[in-house]
Motif scaffolding. Structure first.
Motif, PDB file in Angstrom:
ATOM      1  N   UNK A  25      45.279  46.681  43.415  1.00 23.82           N
ATOM      2  CA  UNK A  25      44.889  46.907  44.470  1.00 23.82           C
ATOM      3  C   UNK A  25      43.302  47.078  44.715  1.00 23.82           C
ATOM      4  N   UNK A  26      42.954  48.028  43.831  1.00 23.92           N
ATOM      5  CA  UNK A  26      41.619  48.055  44.087  1.00 23.92           C
ATOM      6  C   UNK A  26      40.754  46.987  43.566  1.00 23.92           C
ATOM      7  N   UNK A  27      41.158  46.232  42.694  1.00 26.34           N
ATOM      8  CA  UNK A  27      40.367  45.141  42.114  1.00 26.34           C
ATOM      9  C   UNK A  27      40.327  44.105  43.081  1.00 26.34           C
ATOM     10  N   UNK A  28      41.416  44.103  43.908  1.00 26.53           N
ATOM     11  CA  UNK A  28      41.306  42.987  44.926  1.00 26.53           C
ATOM     12  C   UNK A  28      40.550  43.237  45.836  1.00 26.53           C
ATOM     13  N   UNK A  29      40.451  44.413  46.245  1.00 21.16           N
ATOM     14  CA  UNK A  29      39.299  44.810  47.426  1.00 21.16           C
ATOM     15  C   UNK A  29      38.003  44.354  46.878  1.00 21.16           C
ATOM     16  N   UNK A  30      37.752  44.659  45.704  1.00 24.05           N
ATOM     17  CA  UNK A  30      36.186  44.359  44.967  1.00 24.05           C
ATOM     18  C   UNK A  30      36.322  42.776  44.921  1.00 24.05           C
ATOM     19  N   UNK A  31      37.219  42.115  44.449  1.00 28.77           N
ATOM     20  CA  UNK A  31      37.177  40.850  44.500  1.00 28.77           C
ATOM     21  C   UNK A  31      36.703  40.125  45.527  1.00 28.77           C
ATOM     22  N   UNK A  32      37.343  40.621  47.075  1.00 29.01           N
ATOM     23  CA  UNK A  32      36.872  40.239  48.340  1.00 29.01           C
ATOM     24  C   UNK A  32      35.573  40.355  48.368  1.00 29.01           C
ATOM     25  N   UNK A  33      35.112  41.599  48.074  1.00 30.33           N
ATOM     26  CA  UNK A  33      33.503  41.796  48.263  1.00 30.33           C
ATOM     27  C   UNK A  33      32.799  40.798  47.463  1.00 30.33           C
ATOM     28  N   UNK A  34      33.148  40.554  46.254  1.00 33.19           N
ATOM     29  CA  UNK A  34      32.650  39.566  45.305  1.00 33.19           C
ATOM     30  C   UNK A  34      32.476  38.254  45.885  1.00 33.19           C
ATOM     31  N   UNK A  65      35.844  31.878  59.561  1.00 40.28           N
ATOM     32  CA  UNK A  65      36.681  32.055  58.649  1.00 40.28           C
ATOM     33  C   UNK A  65      36.390  31.350  57.469  1.00 40.28           C
ATOM     34  N   UNK A  66      36.378  31.861  56.225  1.00 39.55           N
ATOM     35  CA  UNK A  66      36.225  31.550  54.779  1.00 39.55           C
ATOM     36  C   UNK A  66      37.267  31.414  54.140  1.00 39.55           C
ATOM     37  N   UNK A  67      37.920  30.312  53.980  1.00 41.29           N
ATOM     38  CA  UNK A  67      39.150  30.454  53.108  1.00 41.29           C
ATOM     39  C   UNK A  67      38.916  31.232  51.725  1.00 41.29           C
ATOM     40  N   UNK A  68      37.804  30.698  51.184  1.00 48.48           N
ATOM     41  CA  UNK A  68      37.725  31.598  49.509  1.00 48.48           C
ATOM     42  C   UNK A  68      37.670  32.867  49.878  1.00 48.48           C
ATOM     43  N   UNK A  69      37.063  33.536  50.842  1.00 50.82           N
ATOM     44  CA  UNK A  69      36.920  35.249  51.110  1.00 50.82           C
ATOM     45  C   UNK A  69      38.348  35.498  51.651  1.00 50.82           C
ATOM     46  N   UNK A  70      38.789  34.635  52.638  1.00 44.72           N
ATOM     47  CA  UNK A  70      39.992  35.158  53.430  1.00 44.72           C
ATOM     48  C   UNK A  70      41.407  35.245  52.497  1.00 44.72           C
ATOM     49  N   UNK A  71      41.432  33.942  51.510  1.00 47.76           N
ATOM     50  CA  UNK A  71      42.450  34.058  50.508  1.00 47.76           C
ATOM     51  C   UNK A  71      42.565  35.374  49.744  1.00 47.76           C
ATOM     52  N   UNK A  72      41.334  35.782  49.354  1.00 45.98           N
ATOM     53  CA  UNK A  72      41.500  37.107  48.572  1.00 45.98           C
ATOM     54  C   UNK A  72      41.965  38.531  49.588  1.00 45.98           C
ATOM     55  N   UNK A  73      41.382  38.233  50.911  1.00 51.95           N
ATOM     56  CA  UNK A  73      41.799  39.399  51.724  1.00 51.95           C
ATOM     57  C   UNK A  73      43.148  39.306  52.080  1.00 51.95           C
ATOM     58  N   UNK A  74      43.791  38.035  52.077  1.00 53.92           N
ATOM     59  CA  UNK A  74      45.255  37.842  52.523  1.00 53.92           C
ATOM     60  C   UNK A  74      46.213  38.651  51.069  1.00 53.92           C
ATOM     61  N   UNK A  75      45.286  38.181  50.026  1.00 50.44           N
ATOM     62  CA  UNK A  75      46.211  38.845  48.740  1.00 50.44           C
ATOM     63  C   UNK A  75      46.033  40.155  48.829  1.00 50.44           C
ATOM     64  N   UNK A  76      45.047  40.815  49.255  1.00 49.56           N
ATOM     65  CA  UNK A  76      44.604  42.365  49.119  1.00 49.56           C
ATOM     66  C   UNK A  76      45.869  42.992  50.387  1.00 49.56           C
ATOM     67  N   UNK A  77      45.874  42.361  51.469  1.00 43.72           N
ATOM     68  CA  UNK A  77      46.738  42.744  52.578  1.00 43.72           C
ATOM     69  C   UNK A  77      48.308  42.702  52.093  1.00 43.72           C
TER      70      UNK A  77
END
Length: 154
Positions: A25-34, A65-77
């Motif tokens: 979970x925490x890594x996915x959040x950081x992946x979104x920030x990255x 909307x940026x799919x590259x970022x939003x894909x990570x955000x959806x994975x986190x959610x």
């Protein structure tokens, strides 16, 4: 309370699985920030367009909307929707003292299902593929809850 002890291998299994899922979970959040920093976009709040040291040249399109970022955000959610249920069902499972082999299959199976779901999502696999891994994890958590109920009722 012997169940909640590092001398209890079922609890150790739960602790290891839970720690791995916290890192997920925490890594996915950081992946979104990255990804937001890499694309300089994919922001979601209007205040993100304020000029700051990390965003010296704000632009309105940063909110698009940026799919590259939003894909990570959806994975986190998705993790946030699924992993807490495991934590609760897993803790309750520890409390009813299942056989170690069963706890390991269920708990490590859930971790593996979440990891496979993440890989499938990150590599843009079809919904059918992602749903297979979601279903495996979901059925594991449901089974754990029923196992707890059956143990307590019988």
């Amino acid at each position: 309370m012997d169940e909640i002890s590092l001398n209890n291998p079922v609890f150790v299994t739960y602790a290891i699985a839970s720690a791995l899922l916290v890192l997920k979970i925490m890594g996915q959040g950081w992946m979104t920030v990255y990804r937001m920093m890499r694309t300089n976009g994919g922001f979601v709040s209007p205040e993100d367009l304020r000029k700051t040291p990390l965003n010296p040249n704000p632009r309105p399109e940063q909110l698009e909307l940026d799919d590259y970022v939003d894909r990570s955000r959806r994975m986190h959610r998705n993790d946030l929707e699924n992993i807490p249920g495991f934590w609760m069902a897993g803790f309750l499972l520890v409390m009813v003292s299942p056989p170690l082999w069963l706890a390991q299959i269920l708990m490590y199976g859930f971790v593996a299902a979440r990891a496979a779901h993440a890989v499938a999502y990150a590599t843009r696999q079809t919904h059918d593929v992602r749903a297979t891994f979601y279903t495996a994890g979901s059925l594991i958590v449901i089974f754990m809850a029923f196992y707890v109920l059956a143990t307590l009722v019988i």
